[in-house]
Design a protein around this motif. Structure first.
Motif, PDB file in Angstrom:
ATOM      1  N   ASN A  75       2.696  -0.043  -3.881  1.00 52.69           N
ATOM      2  CA  ASN A  75       4.021   0.256  -3.350  1.00 52.69           C
ATOM      3  C   ASN A  75       4.957  -0.880  -3.757  1.00 52.69           C
ATOM      4  O   ASN A  75       4.978  -1.936  -3.129  1.00 52.69           O
ATOM      5  N   LEU A  76       5.698  -0.665  -4.823  1.00 58.15           N
ATOM      6  CA  LEU A  76       6.591  -1.688  -5.346  1.00 58.15           C
ATOM      7  C   LEU A  76       8.036  -1.413  -4.942  1.00 58.15           C
ATOM      8  O   LEU A  76       8.391  -0.295  -4.567  1.00 58.15           O
ATOM      9  N   VAL A  77       8.863  -2.445  -5.027  1.00 60.45           N
ATOM     10  CA  VAL A  77      10.289  -2.282  -4.759  1.00 60.45           C
ATOM     11  C   VAL A  77      10.895  -1.416  -5.866  1.00 60.45           C
ATOM     12  O   VAL A  77      10.763  -1.719  -7.054  1.00 60.45           O
ATOM     13  N   GLN A  78      11.523  -0.329  -5.468  1.00 62.27           N
ATOM     14  CA  GLN A  78      12.201   0.550  -6.427  1.00 62.27           C
ATOM     15  C   GLN A  78      13.611   0.004  -6.673  1.00 62.27           C
ATOM     16  O   GLN A  78      14.360  -0.247  -5.736  1.00 62.27           O
ATOM     17  N   GLU A  86       2.676  -8.742  -6.683  1.00 62.55           N
ATOM     18  CA  GLU A  86       3.258  -7.683  -7.508  1.00 62.55           C
ATOM     19  C   GLU A  86       4.457  -7.018  -6.837  1.00 62.55           C
ATOM     20  O   GLU A  86       5.278  -6.411  -7.512  1.00 62.55           O
ATOM     21  N   ALA A  87       4.520  -7.131  -5.520  1.00 58.55           N
ATOM     22  CA  ALA A  87       5.588  -6.481  -4.755  1.00 58.55           C
ATOM     23  C   ALA A  87       6.491  -7.527  -4.100  1.00 58.55           C
ATOM     24  O   ALA A  87       6.006  -8.465  -3.466  1.00 58.55           O
ATOM     25  N   GLY A  88       7.784  -7.347  -4.239  1.00 57.99           N
ATOM     26  CA  GLY A  88       8.732  -8.337  -3.737  1.00 57.99           C
ATOM     27  C   GLY A  88       9.339  -8.025  -2.389  1.00 57.99           C
ATOM     28  O   GLY A  88      10.450  -8.462  -2.088  1.00 57.99           O
ATOM     29  N   TRP A  89       8.607  -7.288  -1.560  1.00 55.03           N
ATOM     30  CA  TRP A  89       9.168  -6.847  -0.277  1.00 55.03           C
ATOM     31  C   TRP A  89       9.535  -8.009   0.649  1.00 55.03           C
ATOM     32  O   TRP A  89      10.604  -7.990   1.273  1.00 55.03           O
ATOM     33  N   LEU A 128       0.835  -1.196   0.000  1.00 55.94           N
ATOM     34  CA  LEU A 128       0.000   0.000   0.000  1.00 55.94           C
ATOM     35  C   LEU A 128       0.876   1.256   0.000  1.00 55.94           C
ATOM     36  O   LEU A 128       1.773   1.396   0.842  1.00 55.94           O
ATOM     37  N   SER A 129       0.616   2.150  -0.925  1.00 53.78           N
ATOM     38  CA  SER A 129       1.390   3.388  -0.982  1.00 53.78           C
ATOM     39  C   SER A 129       0.995   4.308   0.173  1.00 53.78           C
ATOM     40  O   SER A 129      -0.003   4.088   0.845  1.00 53.78           O
TER      41      SER A 129
END
Length: 312
Positions: free
Chosen positions: A291-294, A135-138, A93-94
């Motif tokens: 909120n994706l990994v930059q 979608e997010a690899g945190w 979540l952004s």
């Protein structure tokens, strides 16, 4: 359920929800079974809002991730006094640094990496651990750094199988003799797709992720890797158990902040953690994009700095 002191006593050490709630279907797509047995989705949001008025409910605090907060925004647009609280293990979540549930999932994933390292070292194997992260690899990124994995594959970076093969060969034929790989369920090879199966369960998303680790194992074998490969899919083990101290504190802070926001009538807002503060942000802003990994973030630079391979 009336949340009396007796009802909530001790819940700080429990995972899950005592309410038994879910966003499956939701008020805008409520599953209704027809006489012929077929399920259809019905918009019952107006009924929900009318019922809350009848019961004298002044405000709603909706606890959940991206899907739940999208429901929050739609209810707010229909006039519901609602506030969001971000809870998701994916941390996707952004507008907030962290969502509670994430750190607990990372600790569970890291513990799994630690245990797999023992087997990898003892038996000279390639160990693949699949963790959650559509979608997010945190979770994968944090667990790979904390657990000391050699390779980390995340949805944000489609991987080059040739580069993975090179790293695995260097590890298994060298002095180390083993390799550890952490892969997010949403990871995919360059030019390929995520690994999933179709879901017929009404109210859920049409696809269910899972199997990225097995797919990677097959790809490595097809590329001629001769070392023993073992894959572990952590699955729902990441979603349960006793919450970490960090998550207990964050959840408590967010709960207090949410009630302050109700008293201040800050509806249509979500609680967000911006270190070191708890603030209110528009729900619409929080769900605008994931909120994706930059790829050039400090954490990614740390991972590359300790030699973790992303097969870019």
């Amino acid at each position: 359920m009336e949340l009396t002191n007796d009802k909530i006593a001790g819940i700080h050490v429990r995972g899950g929800t005592i309410l038994g709630t879910t966003n499956k279907g939701g008020p805008f797509a409520w599953p209704v079974k027809q006489k012929n047995g077929k399920m259809i989705a019905k918009d019952r949001s107006d009924e929900l809002i009318n019922r809350m008025d009848e019961l004298g409910i002044e405000a709603v605090i909706n606890i959940g991730g991206d899907g739940s907060q999208k429901i929050s925004q739609k209810l707010f647009e229909k006039g519901c006094n609602i506030i969001g609280v971000p809870k998701t293990i994916d941390n996707d979540l952004s507008a907030t640094d962290y969502t509670f549930g994430f750190q607990t999932a990372v600790e569970i994933a890291t513990d799994a990496v630690d245990k797999l390292v023992t087997t990898a070292f003892s038996h000279h194997r390639v160990m693949i651990l699949e963790v959650m992260g559509r979608e997010a690899g945190w979770i994968a990124l944090h667990a790979a750094i904390a657990g000391g994995a050699e390779i980390c594959l995340i949805p944000e970076i489609p991987y080059d199988i040739k580069k993975i093969v090179k790293t695995v060969n260097e590890r298994t034929t060298g002095d180390s003799g083993f390799a550890n790989i952490v892969i997010a369920e949403g990871a995919r090879p360059k030019g390929g797709k995520m690994t999933y199966k179709r879901s017929n369960e009404f109210g859920h998303e049409k696809i269910k992720l899972g199997g990225a680790g097995i797919a990677l194992e097959n790809q490595l074998q097809e590329e001629g890797i001769h070392a023993d490969i073992r894959t572990t899919i952590l699955g729902h083990l990441q979603r349960g158990g006793i919450p970490s101290a960090f998550d207990r504190i964050l959840a408590t802070q967010m709960g207090v902040k949410a009630f302050e926001m109700v008293l201040n009538k800050q509806y249509g807002q979500m609680v967000a953690y911006r270190h070191p503060d708890l603030i209110a942000v528009p729900i619409k802003q929080a769900i605008a994009e994931p909120n994706l990994v930059q790829l050039n973030s400090p954490l990614m630079e740390t991972a590359r700095g300790v030699g973790i391979q992303f097969a870019e």
